[in-house]
Design a protein around this motif. Structure first.
Motif, PDB file in Angstrom:
ATOM      1  N   LYS A 152      48.258  29.246  15.075  1.00 55.29           N
ATOM      2  CA  LYS A 152      49.452  29.278  15.690  1.00 55.29           C
ATOM      3  C   LYS A 152      49.372  30.082  17.086  1.00 55.29           C
ATOM      4  O   LYS A 152      48.325  30.807  17.524  1.00 55.29           O
ATOM      5  CB  LYS A 152      50.043  30.766  14.579  1.00 55.29           C
ATOM      6  CG  LYS A 152      50.859  30.234  13.701  1.00 55.29           C
ATOM      7  CD  LYS A 152      51.726  31.423  12.993  1.00 55.29           C
ATOM      8  CE  LYS A 152      52.614  30.721  11.841  1.00 55.29           C
ATOM      9  NZ  LYS A 152      53.711  30.134  12.677  1.00 55.29           N
ATOM     10  N   TRP A 153      50.339  29.633  18.179  1.00 54.98           N
ATOM     11  CA  TRP A 153      50.040  30.132  19.563  1.00 54.98           C
ATOM     12  C   TRP A 153      51.705  30.812  19.719  1.00 54.98           C
ATOM     13  O   TRP A 153      52.363  30.862  18.626  1.00 54.98           O
ATOM     14  CB  TRP A 153      50.133  28.960  20.284  1.00 54.98           C
ATOM     15  CG  TRP A 153      48.482  28.502  20.548  1.00 54.98           C
ATOM     16  CD1 TRP A 153      47.552  29.034  21.392  1.00 54.98           C
ATOM     17  CD2 TRP A 153      47.869  27.490  19.824  1.00 54.98           C
ATOM     18  NE1 TRP A 153      46.398  28.660  21.269  1.00 54.98           N
ATOM     19  CE2 TRP A 153      46.603  27.456  20.386  1.00 54.98           C
ATOM     20  CE3 TRP A 153      48.379  26.649  19.001  1.00 54.98           C
ATOM     21  CZ2 TRP A 153      46.001  26.369  20.052  1.00 54.98           C
ATOM     22  CZ3 TRP A 153      47.413  25.589  18.486  1.00 54.98           C
ATOM     23  CH2 TRP A 153      46.135  25.599  19.069  1.00 54.98           C
ATOM     24  N   SER A 187      46.276  33.285  23.210  1.00 49.68           N
ATOM     25  CA  SER A 187      45.053  32.904  22.386  1.00 49.68           C
ATOM     26  C   SER A 187      45.470  32.414  20.992  1.00 49.68           C
ATOM     27  O   SER A 187      46.682  33.224  20.265  1.00 49.68           O
ATOM     28  CB  SER A 187      44.204  34.089  22.093  1.00 49.68           C
ATOM     29  OG  SER A 187      43.533  34.498  23.450  1.00 49.68           O
ATOM     30  N   LYS A 189      45.996  32.220  16.711  1.00 51.84           N
ATOM     31  CA  LYS A 189      45.494  32.990  15.470  1.00 51.84           C
ATOM     32  C   LYS A 189      45.427  31.732  14.392  1.00 51.84           C
ATOM     33  O   LYS A 189      45.935  30.811  14.397  1.00 51.84           O
ATOM     34  CB  LYS A 189      46.824  33.741  15.096  1.00 51.84           C
ATOM     35  CG  LYS A 189      47.013  34.721  16.244  1.00 51.84           C
ATOM     36  CD  LYS A 189      45.962  35.834  16.248  1.00 51.84           C
ATOM     37  CE  LYS A 189      46.354  36.937  17.373  1.00 51.84           C
ATOM     38  NZ  LYS A 189      45.004  37.855  17.733  1.00 51.84           N
ATOM     39  N   PRO A 208      37.802  36.218  11.986  1.00 54.77           N
ATOM     40  CA  PRO A 208      38.005  37.034  13.600  1.00 54.77           C
ATOM     41  C   PRO A 208      36.945  36.668  14.468  1.00 54.77           C
ATOM     42  O   PRO A 208      37.506  36.639  15.776  1.00 54.77           O
ATOM     43  CB  PRO A 208      37.852  38.591  13.110  1.00 54.77           C
ATOM     44  CG  PRO A 208      38.199  38.577  11.394  1.00 54.77           C
ATOM     45  CD  PRO A 208      37.847  37.211  10.997  1.00 54.77           C
ATOM     46  N   GLU A 211      38.244  33.491  15.899  1.00 52.95           N
ATOM     47  CA  GLU A 211      39.479  33.537  16.762  1.00 52.95           C
ATOM     48  C   GLU A 211      38.821  34.201  18.225  1.00 52.95           C
ATOM     49  O   GLU A 211      39.418  33.668  19.239  1.00 52.95           O
ATOM     50  CB  GLU A 211      40.470  34.592  16.311  1.00 52.95           C
ATOM     51  CG  GLU A 211      41.263  34.120  15.053  1.00 52.95           C
ATOM     52  CD  GLU A 211      42.134  34.915  14.482  1.00 52.95           C
ATOM     53  OE1 GLU A 211      43.194  34.673  13.699  1.00 52.95           O
ATOM     54  OE2 GLU A 211      41.938  36.077  14.631  1.00 52.95           O
ATOM     55  N   ASN A 212      37.989  34.817  18.212  1.00 55.93           N
ATOM     56  CA  ASN A 212      37.466  35.543  19.373  1.00 55.93           C
ATOM     57  C   ASN A 212      36.804  34.362  20.149  1.00 55.93           C
ATOM     58  O   ASN A 212      36.965  34.225  21.480  1.00 55.93           O
ATOM     59  CB  ASN A 212      36.335  36.858  19.056  1.00 55.93           C
ATOM     60  CG  ASN A 212      35.577  37.144  20.413  1.00 55.93           C
ATOM     61  OD1 ASN A 212      36.564  37.931  20.973  1.00 55.93           O
ATOM     62  ND2 ASN A 212      34.443  37.213  20.499  1.00 55.93           N
ATOM     63  N   ARG A 215      39.381  32.320  22.354  1.00 61.38           N
ATOM     64  CA  ARG A 215      40.089  32.951  23.355  1.00 61.38           C
ATOM     65  C   ARG A 215      40.529  32.258  24.627  1.00 61.38           C
ATOM     66  O   ARG A 215      41.613  32.128  25.110  1.00 61.38           O
ATOM     67  CB  ARG A 215      39.486  34.376  23.848  1.00 61.38           C
ATOM     68  CG  ARG A 215      39.714  35.555  22.569  1.00 61.38           C
ATOM     69  CD  ARG A 215      39.264  36.699  23.399  1.00 61.38           C
ATOM     70  NE  ARG A 215      37.837  36.511  23.673  1.00 61.38           N
ATOM     71  CZ  ARG A 215      37.216  37.426  24.410  1.00 61.38           C
ATOM     72  NH1 ARG A 215      37.892  38.696  24.603  1.00 61.38           N
ATOM     73  NH2 ARG A 215      36.082  37.497  24.501  1.00 61.38           N
ATOM     74  N   SER A 218      43.729  29.039  25.726  1.00 61.44           N
ATOM     75  CA  SER A 218      45.279  29.665  26.006  1.00 61.44           C
ATOM     76  C   SER A 218      45.749  28.646  26.872  1.00 61.44           C
ATOM     77  O   SER A 218      47.116  29.002  27.025  1.00 61.44           O
ATOM     78  CB  SER A 218      45.057  30.866  26.615  1.00 61.44           C
ATOM     79  OG  SER A 218      44.227  31.726  25.838  1.00 61.44           O
TER      80      SER A 218
END
Length: 232
Positions: A152-153, A187, A189, A208, A211-212, A215, A218
């Motif tokens: 998801k953005w 970023s 999800k 997590p 996801e990091n 980043r 984007s």
């Protein structure tokens, strides 16, 4: 009588002058408009554009684009294992923007605006009717389970780009251009829903960190070609 003739003459001059000035003002404020179609990396759609007058260096535009993909794919891992992948990819957006043409010929422009992704989904469902059967690991279809993965953005995304060609043409009915740019979508999800084999892992603790690491993803680049019909 002479006063009457002078008054009539003055009134006629004012009337003609006012008509001429009004016509010039109307022509200078004539709203040039066009309707177009476009196709590119983010799908196809319709757009509408206009500018206040012929001399303006700004073109205002709004439109919508849609693309989707959902073809089922069966991956033959080996003779005993077939993994089914069902993608659900949709991208529907509406946008509002402006083109600025800095040069006299008006064939080069800088564009920017805001887009709303009203129907956006990047997901895939993975399962297997055969289970998973290899030399080192054997799983039934139930034990293999199902994996529902989604990215998801942001739904609101500003965009910036460059273009060559024309949207509004002063001389021709048909105008065209191509545009290259990028959206800032934030970023991503990760949403993960699963049963079966992933229950035996620590995937929830790893997400997590993934996801990091993502980043930097984007920006969403785009390229599109646009053809416009100009109303005279």
């Amino acid at each position: 009588m002479n006063y009457l003739k002078v008054n009539i003459l003055c009134f006629s001059i004012l009337l003609l002058g006012g008509h001429s000035f009004g016509k010039q003002l109307s022509d200078s404020l004539a709203f040039n408009k066009a309707v177009g179609i476009h196709i590119g990396t983010l799908g196809g759609g319709l757009s509408f554009a206009g500018k206040i007058n012929k001399a303006s260096n700004f073109v205002f535009k709004f439109g919508a684009t849609y693309v989707g993909y959902g073809k089922l794919y069966n991956y033959n891992y080996n003779a005993k294992t077939v993994i089914r992948i069902a993608p659900d990819i949709r991208m529907g957006q509406s946008y509002l923007g402006v083109d600025y043409m800095p040069f006299k010929r008006k064939s080069f422009f800088v564009t920017g605006g805001i887009s709303y992704f009203f129907d956006s989904k990047f997901a895939a469902l993975t399962d297997s009717d055969t289970g998973f059967d290899t030399k080192d690991l054997v799983l039934s279809a139930e034990d293999f389970g199902k994996i529902n993965f989604e990215l998801k953005w942001n739904k609101l995304a500003p965009f910036l780009g460059l273009g060559l060609g024309k949207t509004i043409s002063e001389k021709k009915r048909i105008a065209g251009n191509f545009e290259l740019g990028s959206y800032y979508i934030g970023s991503p999800k990760i949403l993960l829903d699963y049963t079966g084999v992933l229950d035996l892992t620590n995937i929830d603790e790893v997400i997590p960190q993934i996801e990091n690491n993502m980043r930097g993803y984007s920006f969403l680049p785009y390229l599109k070609i646009q053809i416009y019909y100009n109303f005279k």
